[in-house]
Design a protein around this motif. Structure first.
Motif, mmCIF file in Angstrom:
data_model
loop_
_atom_site.group_PDB
_atom_site.id
_atom_site.type_symbol
_atom_site.label_atom_id
_atom_site.label_comp_id
_atom_site.label_asym_id
_atom_site.label_seq_id
_atom_site.Cartn_x
_atom_site.Cartn_y
_atom_site.Cartn_z
ATOM 1 N N PRO A 6 0.922 -1.415 0.128
ATOM 2 C CA PRO A 6 -0.041 -0.011 -0.004
ATOM 3 C C PRO A 6 0.833 1.324 -0.063
ATOM 4 N N LEU A 7 0.401 2.206 -0.830
ATOM 5 C CA LEU A 7 1.170 3.493 -0.709
ATOM 6 C C LEU A 7 0.574 4.552 0.110
ATOM 7 N N TRP A 8 -0.912 4.725 0.136
ATOM 8 C CA TRP A 8 -1.420 5.802 0.880
ATOM 9 C C TRP A 8 -2.757 5.312 0.746
ATOM 10 N N LYS A 9 -3.540 5.704 1.928
ATOM 11 C CA LYS A 9 -5.229 5.398 2.013
ATOM 12 C C LYS A 9 -5.852 6.694 2.634
ATOM 13 N N GLN A 10 -6.854 6.748 1.986
ATOM 14 C CA GLN A 10 -7.984 7.916 2.423
ATOM 15 C C GLN A 10 -9.275 7.592 2.403
ATOM 16 N N THR A 11 -9.891 7.902 3.582
ATOM 17 C CA THR A 11 -11.447 7.904 3.780
ATOM 18 C C THR A 11 -12.061 9.108 3.025
ATOM 19 N N ALA A 12 -13.067 8.583 2.392
ATOM 20 C CA ALA A 12 -13.940 9.985 1.792
ATOM 21 C C ALA A 12 -15.304 9.741 1.625
ATOM 22 N N SER A 13 -16.029 10.571 1.138
ATOM 23 C CA SER A 13 -17.423 10.477 0.801
ATOM 24 C C SER A 13 -17.548 9.675 -0.513
ATOM 25 N N PRO A 14 -19.088 9.369 -0.845
ATOM 26 C CA PRO A 14 -19.161 8.629 -2.081
ATOM 27 C C PRO A 14 -18.782 9.451 -3.202
ATOM 28 N N TYR A 15 -18.643 8.735 -4.305
ATOM 29 C CA TYR A 15 -18.535 9.430 -5.744
ATOM 30 C C TYR A 15 -16.826 9.657 -5.778
ATOM 31 N N ILE A 16 -16.107 8.604 -5.367
ATOM 32 C CA ILE A 16 -14.715 9.004 -5.574
ATOM 33 C C ILE A 16 -14.402 8.587 -7.062
ATOM 34 N N ALA A 17 -13.708 9.472 -7.748
ATOM 35 C CA ALA A 17 -13.515 9.518 -9.436
ATOM 36 C C ALA A 17 -12.011 9.227 -9.640
ATOM 37 N N VAL A 18 -11.694 8.441 -10.663
ATOM 38 C CA VAL A 18 -10.273 8.023 -10.856
ATOM 39 C C VAL A 18 -10.144 8.135 -12.258
ATOM 40 N N THR A 19 -8.933 9.190 -12.602
ATOM 41 C CA THR A 19 -8.829 9.280 -14.128
ATOM 42 C C THR A 19 -7.404 8.677 -14.420
ATOM 43 N N ASP A 20 -6.884 9.060 -15.423
ATOM 44 C CA ASP A 20 -5.693 8.328 -15.792
ATOM 45 C C ASP A 20 -4.606 8.905 -14.993
ATOM 46 N N GLN A 21 -4.618 10.048 -14.476
ATOM 47 C CA GLN A 21 -3.572 10.644 -13.837
ATOM 48 C C GLN A 21 -3.762 11.250 -12.274
ATOM 49 N N THR A 22 -5.165 11.527 -12.104
ATOM 50 C CA THR A 22 -5.866 12.007 -10.948
ATOM 51 C C THR A 22 -6.665 11.094 -10.292
ATOM 52 N N VAL A 23 -6.473 11.142 -8.614
ATOM 53 C CA VAL A 23 -7.860 10.669 -7.929
ATOM 54 C C VAL A 23 -8.535 11.860 -7.151
ATOM 55 N N PHE A 24 -9.775 11.811 -7.428
ATOM 56 C CA PHE A 24 -10.768 12.967 -6.860
ATOM 57 C C PHE A 24 -11.476 12.365 -5.799
ATOM 58 N N THR A 25 -11.022 12.936 -4.644
ATOM 59 C CA THR A 25 -11.642 12.475 -3.350
ATOM 60 C C THR A 25 -12.677 13.637 -2.816
ATOM 61 N N PRO A 26 -13.955 13.491 -2.621
ATOM 62 C CA PRO A 26 -14.897 14.281 -1.935
ATOM 63 C C PRO A 26 -15.030 13.941 -0.672
#
Length: 501
Positions: free
Chosen positions: A177-197
């Protein structure tokens, strides 16, 4: 919705409002205390098998284009279902993705990683939700981003609304594992970015009900964080622009489409208020739904459509400059000829990349350029587009089921083959590089004869229609130069990796 491979988000059910609770806290860990992924085990649950002779086709008098062309896989691996996995769908529903030099087989909460030669690198079972919690679907969603594996799953112990999720980045080679985050629903993953609300435990209608962060997929570091209404969801993204959807005041509240600068998070020129939940961008009506909010190159595409009545399958579209908000074009198109009891293009893609698949008033297929707001191509005869990209489209004759590949540059047919009989969505076609993949929809479907007990995928050369391969097993995943097939066994499944280049 049109399918954009650059963006992936965990599927959601209806966003039902639940009693408000406390602000959801962000739990960021360096993962130093996390247990590393399990090393490859000699257990019989995973076994790499040597290459075996390809099954010989049975004698047949069918046309050559339907005859199977079996080939040897690069490797195959047999996975057995866990005996105590009551909630797991089992390996017979497993899927395969590629992250760098690693192929990852996923089913339920289990992920197994294999090298190019089929040797198992690591395996891991992600945590399930605790018994009694009214959420979670017993599965993990995995996606490659920035060269790492990004996994998202329901938080195993926290059931506060909005139901939190966990996003975790994993080294695809080692499983660490490299990192971990708790977030609200609708996490989105693109080719170069992770979006966490991250959202409050209740909807207040304020502009800071949620905060949205754009994170580096390898380090988890936030490149920027901005305030956003409830519930913040990234619906499209490019290297320059992020398209954000929010629903700030509950199930019946108004929704917004907003554009942000992808580098800084700064709000750009589009701020579109849609009608109440279930409404659309054009005249407010309970029969209209917002169908399109996506990016086609540097053009933001907005639109809504009727689902019933005389205007069923008609879509109102407009293209806007995502930075200034100015309108570039506006039009009305018919997505498909209505079919009683079915959605307009049920089971079929709406388009690919910068194009939209539609039909003329007399049933001929057409391809619409969403960047320029103009028709690129119209077919010579009636039919339905079942797949395509910016180069070619595959059209199905709905009377004969014949499939024809058209070149969009010159408008001519390259080649055609007989397709499976039945409804227009009974065939699945995918394009990858210079290959076209074709199979019947459903687990055991196969366009070749005989189909065999496990289904199959036929692979064709895109230029001339030569069939180059028939897999022994149904489609489990594919990418540039490869396809993975899945064959059901008595207690699991066998996955085979084939070269297609």
């Amino acid at each position: 919705m049109r399918s954009f491979p650059r963006l992936a988000a965990r599927p959601k059910g209806p966003a039902a409002a639940v009693a408000g609770l406390a602000l959801l806290a962000v739990a960021t860990n360096a993962c130093a205390a996390q247990s590393p992924a399990s090393a490859p085990s000699p257990s019989v649950t995973a076994r790499v098998t040597p290459e075996a002779p390809a099954p010989a086709p049975s004698p047949s008098t069918v046309p050559t284009e339907l005859a199977p062309v079996f080939g040897l896989p690069r490797w195959n691996v047999q996975l057995q279902d866990a005996k105590d996995a009551d909630r797991s769908p089992g390996w017979s529903r497993g899927t395969v993705i590629q992250a760098g030099s690693t192929y990852l087989v996923t089913s339920g909460l289990e992920v197994r990683a294999f090298a190019r030669d089929g040797k198992e690198r690591w395996h891991r079972t992600f945590p399930d939700v605790e018994a009694g919690l009214g959420k979670g679907n017993g599965s993990v969603t995995v996606r490659e981003s920035g060269g790492v594996l990004v996994a998202t799953y329901s938080h195993p112990t926290d059931d506060h609304w909005p139901h939190p999720e966990v996003v975790e980045a994993v080294d695809p080679v080692t499983g660490h594992p490299l990192w971990k985050q708790t977030a609200s629903p609708y996490i989105a993953v693109t080719d170069q970015t992770v979006f966490t609300p991250v959202c409050r435990g209740k909807q207040t209608g304020r502009s800071d009900d949620c905060r949205l962060s754009a994170r580096d997929p390898r380090t988890g570091r936030a490149r920027w964080t901005v305030d956003a209404e409830h519930v913040a969801q990234v619906v499209a993204a490019s290297p320059r622009v992020v398209v954000l959807s929010t629903k700030p005041t509950g199930l019946r509240g108004k929704s917004w489409i907003t554009t942000l600068d992808a580098s800084t998070g700064r709000r750009l020129g589009v701020r579109v208020e849609t009608a109440k939940f279930g409404g659309g961008l054009y005249p407010a009506s309970a029969e209209r739904i917002a169908k399109f909010n996506d990016l086609a190159g540097d053009t933001l595409v907005l639109g809504s459509t009727d689902q019933q009545g005389d205007k069923a399958c008609m879509v109102d579209l407009e293209g806007r400059d995502p930075r200034s908000g100015s309108r570039r074009w506006k039009t009305t198109l018919r997505l498909a000829l209505p079919v009683e009891g079915a959605s307009c293009r049920y089971g079929l893609p709406d388009g690919s990349g910068t194009t939209l698949f539609a039909t003329t008033s007399d049933g001929r297929p057409q391809v619409f350029d969403l960047r320029q707001g103009r028709t690129l191509w119209r077919g010579p005869e009636a039919g339905t587009i079942v797949a395509g990209d910016e180069r070619v489209v595959m059209v199905r004759d709905d009377q004969t089921a014949r499939l024809t590949l058209y070149d969009l540059q010159n408008g001519r047919a390259r080649w055609s083959i007989d397709g499976p009989a039945g409804a227009r969505n009974d065939v699945t076609v995918a394009l990858t590089g210079e290959r076209l993949l074709l199979w019947e929809s459903g687990y055991d479907g196969c366009t070749s004869v005989p189909a065999g007990p496990h289904g199959c995928v036929d692979v064709f050369d895109l230029s001339d229609g030569t069939k180059t391969l028939t897999t022994d097993g149904a489609a489990a995943g594919y990418g540039a130069g490869w396809i993975a097939a899945r064959a059901r066994t008595d207690n699991g499944a066998t996955f085979s990796l084939y070269d297609t280049a």
